[in-house]
Design a protein around this motif. Structure first.
Motif, PDB file in Angstrom:
ATOM      1  N   CYS A  61      34.504  24.922  43.106  1.00 35.71           N
ATOM      2  CA  CYS A  61      35.324  26.052  43.543  1.00 35.71           C
ATOM      3  C   CYS A  61      34.478  27.081  44.289  1.00 35.71           C
ATOM      4  O   CYS A  61      34.847  27.547  45.374  1.00 35.71           O
ATOM      5  CB  CYS A  61      35.995  26.716  42.346  1.00 35.71           C
ATOM      6  N   ALA A  62      33.337  27.429  43.697  1.00 33.07           N
ATOM      7  CA  ALA A  62      32.452  28.398  44.346  1.00 33.07           C
ATOM      8  C   ALA A  62      31.992  27.878  45.706  1.00 33.07           C
ATOM      9  O   ALA A  62      31.961  28.621  46.697  1.00 33.07           O
ATOM     10  CB  ALA A  62      31.252  28.690  43.453  1.00 33.07           C
ATOM     11  N   SER A  63      31.665  26.602  45.777  1.00 31.38           N
ATOM     12  CA  SER A  63      31.231  26.006  47.047  1.00 31.38           C
ATOM     13  C   SER A  63      32.364  26.013  48.071  1.00 31.38           C
ATOM     14  O   SER A  63      32.130  26.264  49.256  1.00 31.38           O
ATOM     15  CB  SER A  63      30.754  24.567  46.802  1.00 31.38           C
ATOM     16  N   SER A  64      33.577  25.753  47.613  1.00 30.24           N
ATOM     17  CA  SER A  64      34.729  25.753  48.538  1.00 30.24           C
ATOM     18  C   SER A  64      34.946  27.139  49.123  1.00 30.24           C
ATOM     19  O   SER A  64      35.337  27.273  50.286  1.00 30.24           O
ATOM     20  CB  SER A  64      35.992  25.268  47.820  1.00 30.24           C
ATOM     21  N   PHE A  65      34.689  28.184  48.338  1.00 36.28           N
ATOM     22  CA  PHE A  65      34.830  29.549  48.842  1.00 36.28           C
ATOM     23  C   PHE A  65      33.803  29.814  49.938  1.00 36.28           C
ATOM     24  O   PHE A  65      34.130  30.361  51.003  1.00 36.28           O
ATOM     25  CB  PHE A  65      34.628  30.567  47.714  1.00 36.28           C
TER      26      PHE A  65
ATOM     27  N   PHE B 232      37.652  36.905  46.615  1.00 37.71           N
ATOM     28  CA  PHE B 232      36.260  36.650  46.990  1.00 37.71           C
ATOM     29  C   PHE B 232      35.970  37.147  48.397  1.00 37.71           C
ATOM     30  O   PHE B 232      34.976  37.838  48.639  1.00 37.71           O
ATOM     31  CB  PHE B 232      35.966  35.155  46.895  1.00 37.71           C
ATOM     32  N   PHE B 233      36.852  36.804  49.343  1.00 36.76           N
ATOM     33  CA  PHE B 233      36.597  37.113  50.751  1.00 36.76           C
ATOM     34  C   PHE B 233      36.586  38.616  51.006  1.00 36.76           C
ATOM     35  O   PHE B 233      35.840  39.099  51.864  1.00 36.76           O
ATOM     36  CB  PHE B 233      37.626  36.424  51.636  1.00 36.76           C
ATOM     37  N   ASP B 234      37.415  39.363  50.271  1.00 38.53           N
ATOM     38  CA  ASP B 234      37.410  40.820  50.423  1.00 38.53           C
ATOM     39  C   ASP B 234      36.027  41.385  50.147  1.00 38.53           C
ATOM     40  O   ASP B 234      35.577  42.320  50.826  1.00 38.53           O
ATOM     41  CB  ASP B 234      38.426  41.460  49.466  1.00 38.53           C
ATOM     42  N   GLU B 235      35.357  40.827  49.156  1.00 39.59           N
ATOM     43  CA  GLU B 235      34.015  41.301  48.822  1.00 39.59           C
ATOM     44  C   GLU B 235      32.964  40.672  49.722  1.00 39.59           C
ATOM     45  O   GLU B 235      32.066  41.351  50.225  1.00 39.59           O
ATOM     46  CB  GLU B 235      33.717  40.990  47.355  1.00 39.59           C
TER      47      GLU B 235
ATOM     48  N   GLY C 165      21.293  34.120  46.280  1.00 36.27           N
ATOM     49  CA  GLY C 165      21.467  35.549  46.157  1.00 36.27           C
ATOM     50  C   GLY C 165      22.886  35.988  45.921  1.00 36.27           C
ATOM     51  O   GLY C 165      23.674  35.328  45.260  1.00 36.27           O
ATOM     52  N   GLU C 166      23.193  37.113  46.523  1.00 36.83           N
ATOM     53  CA  GLU C 166      24.441  37.818  46.223  1.00 36.83           C
ATOM     54  C   GLU C 166      25.684  37.026  46.594  1.00 36.83           C
ATOM     55  O   GLU C 166      26.688  37.053  45.878  1.00 36.83           O
ATOM     56  CB  GLU C 166      24.431  39.162  46.947  1.00 36.83           C
ATOM     57  N   ASP C 167      25.642  36.291  47.713  1.00 39.40           N
ATOM     58  CA  ASP C 167      26.833  35.563  48.159  1.00 39.40           C
ATOM     59  C   ASP C 167      27.318  34.568  47.112  1.00 39.40           C
ATOM     60  O   ASP C 167      28.500  34.509  46.779  1.00 39.40           O
ATOM     61  CB  ASP C 167      26.542  34.818  49.470  1.00 39.40           C
ATOM     62  N   SER C 168      26.397  33.731  46.606  1.00 39.93           N
ATOM     63  CA  SER C 168      26.794  32.725  45.629  1.00 39.93           C
ATOM     64  C   SER C 168      27.200  33.365  44.307  1.00 39.93           C
ATOM     65  O   SER C 168      28.090  32.856  43.606  1.00 39.93           O
ATOM     66  CB  SER C 168      25.662  31.714  45.404  1.00 39.93           C
ATOM     67  N   ASP C 169      26.579  34.483  43.958  1.00 38.73           N
ATOM     68  CA  ASP C 169      26.976  35.201  42.750  1.00 38.73           C
ATOM     69  C   ASP C 169      28.414  35.687  42.867  1.00 38.73           C
ATOM     70  O   ASP C 169      29.195  35.594  41.917  1.00 38.73           O
ATOM     71  CB  ASP C 169      26.061  36.404  42.524  1.00 38.73           C
ATOM     72  N   VAL C 170      28.752  36.206  44.034  1.00 41.34           N
ATOM     73  CA  VAL C 170      30.113  36.696  44.270  1.00 41.34           C
ATOM     74  C   VAL C 170      31.118  35.562  44.133  1.00 41.34           C
ATOM     75  O   VAL C 170      32.170  35.708  43.501  1.00 41.34           O
ATOM     76  CB  VAL C 170      30.223  37.347  45.662  1.00 41.34           C
ATOM     77  N   ALA C 171      30.801  34.405  44.719  1.00 40.49           N
ATOM     78  CA  ALA C 171      31.724  33.264  44.660  1.00 40.49           C
ATOM     79  C   ALA C 171      31.967  32.831  43.221  1.00 40.49           C
ATOM     80  O   ALA C 171      33.121  32.657  42.790  1.00 40.49           O
ATOM     81  CB  ALA C 171      31.172  32.097  45.482  1.00 40.49           C
ATOM     82  N   LEU C 172      30.911  32.665  42.462  1.00 37.73           N
ATOM     83  CA  LEU C 172      31.056  32.253  41.063  1.00 37.73           C
ATOM     84  C   LEU C 172      31.833  33.282  40.255  1.00 37.73           C
ATOM     85  O   LEU C 172      32.680  32.925  39.428  1.00 37.73           O
ATOM     86  CB  LEU C 172      29.688  32.034  40.427  1.00 37.73           C
ATOM     87  N   ARG C 173      31.568  34.541  40.497  1.00 39.94           N
ATOM     88  CA  ARG C 173      32.249  35.587  39.741  1.00 39.94           C
ATOM     89  C   ARG C 173      33.761  35.535  39.935  1.00 39.94           C
ATOM     90  O   ARG C 173      34.532  35.697  38.984  1.00 39.94           O
ATOM     91  CB  ARG C 173      31.697  36.955  40.138  1.00 39.94           C
ATOM     92  N   HIS C 174      34.201  35.283  41.158  1.00 34.93           N
ATOM     93  CA  HIS C 174      35.635  35.230  41.421  1.00 34.93           C
ATOM     94  C   HIS C 174      36.263  33.943  40.899  1.00 34.93           C
ATOM     95  O   HIS C 174      37.445  33.931  40.538  1.00 34.93           O
ATOM     96  CB  HIS C 174      35.906  35.431  42.910  1.00 34.93           C
ATOM     97  N   VAL C 175      35.491  32.865  40.867  1.00 32.32           N
ATOM     98  CA  VAL C 175      35.984  31.630  40.239  1.00 32.32           C
ATOM     99  C   VAL C 175      36.189  31.860  38.746  1.00 32.32           C
ATOM    100  O   VAL C 175      37.223  31.510  38.177  1.00 32.32           O
ATOM    101  CB  VAL C 175      35.014  30.465  40.471  1.00 32.32           C
ATOM    102  N   PHE C 176      35.189  32.464  38.110  1.00 28.62           N
ATOM    103  CA  PHE C 176      35.299  32.743  36.679  1.00 28.62           C
ATOM    104  C   PHE C 176      36.501  33.648  36.384  1.00 28.62           C
ATOM    105  O   PHE C 176      37.223  33.440  35.409  1.00 28.62           O
ATOM    106  CB  PHE C 176      34.023  33.423  36.163  1.00 28.62           C
ATOM    107  N   ALA C 177      36.685  34.655  37.222  1.00 32.19           N
ATOM    108  CA  ALA C 177      37.774  35.610  36.997  1.00 32.19           C
ATOM    109  C   ALA C 177      39.133  34.929  37.031  1.00 32.19           C
ATOM    110  O   ALA C 177      40.032  35.271  36.257  1.00 32.19           O
ATOM    111  CB  ALA C 177      37.719  36.726  38.031  1.00 32.19           C
TER     112      ALA C 177
END
Length: 278
Positions: free
Chosen positions: A37-41, A102-105, A198-210
């Protein structure tokens, strides 16, 4: 064929038997699906970065045409393929809503200031990105025991290796003019390597988890434990040696020097690629 550019894609989603997905095997690997999911984002957000990259290389019709007509459509297809896989396996997962959040951030993080100071060095940075993604999808293919995902991961990894070869050739083209020394190339390579997890992948994972665990309300300790387990699985299935061999090519080192440089760079790669989700 990509409708806008006429570029013939190396593989088609329509040729993948999504109906043949073994859902039982796929759903048994929750952590792998979170990573997908994170990779797809990240893949689906390529168009934003591609526009900045095209602007950076404005005036070079060969590079800009390849970026827009081949690289971007292929990257976006990666995102669509992974999205469709997730939809078959997790039909209740609201991918569109999670991606929008995710994209908004993510869109606030993409800017031209992240580029290297010269075009040749930016091509080195792109070699690092393509090396890491090719390696990641190869590891995903080894980690998975579901045939359709193995096929998708193999297709994507092959695309990323081909993209790497293009960026490497463009680096050599520009460096013949700029004549950056090995030290400058190495600094650019290491800088992007350090930034890669870094930050990009962290953001993706965070939104998947949410989206996947709304009842957790952004429980960072829970998320960190999952991310550590994901990183551990990727580590076990990834060849740092292969990655570093790709990363060393822009340096053009004499063969006798390569063994002495390869080992410490492998350790650096392992450290930065697998550091914990924050």
């Amino acid at each position: 064929m990509h409708r806008e550019t006429g570029h013939v894609l190396p593989w088609r989603i329509e040729d993948i038997d999504l109906a043949g997905i073994d859902r039982e095997r796929a759903t048994a690997n929750e952590e792998l699906l979170l990573l997908l999911c994170a990779s797809s984002f990240m893949e689906s957000g390529t168009h934003l970065y591609a526009s900045d990259l095209s602007a950076y290389f404005d005036g070079d019709t060969e590079v800009v045409a390849w970026l827009n007509d081949e690289w971007k459509p292929e990257e976006l297809q990666h995102g669509r393929a992974l999205k469709m896989y997730i939809a078959h396996v997790w039909p209740d997962f609201d991918w569109d809503k999670a991606f929008a959040n995710f994209f908004d951030e993510y869109s606030t993080l993409c800017n031209a200031e992240a580029f290297e100071k010269t075009r040749a060095l930016e091509m080195v940075a792109r070699c690092v990105i393509e090396t890491s993604t090719a390696s990641l999808y190869r590891a995903i293919g080894k980690w998975s025991n579901e045939a359709v995902l193995k096929q998708i991961a193999g297709n994507i990894s092959a695309d990323e290796v081909r993209h790497y070869k293009h960026f490497l050739s463009y680096f050599r083209k520009y460096n013949a003019i700029e004549r950056n020394g090995r030290l400058a190339v190495l600094v650019a390579l290491v800088r992007r390597l350090v930034e890669i997890k870094g930050e990009d992948s962290d953001v993706a994972l965070r939104h998947v988890f949410a989206m996947r665990y709304p009842e957790r309300g952004g429980d960072s300790a829970h998320n960190r434990k999952i991310a550590v387990r994901i990183n551990g699985q990727v580590r076990r299935n990834l060849s740092a040696e292969m990655c570093v061999k790709m990363l060393l090519k822009p340096l053009g080192l004499p063969a006798r020097i390569v063994p002495g440089v390869q080992y410490p760079l492998e350790k650096l790669f392992q450290h930065v690629f697998f550091r914990e989700y924050r």
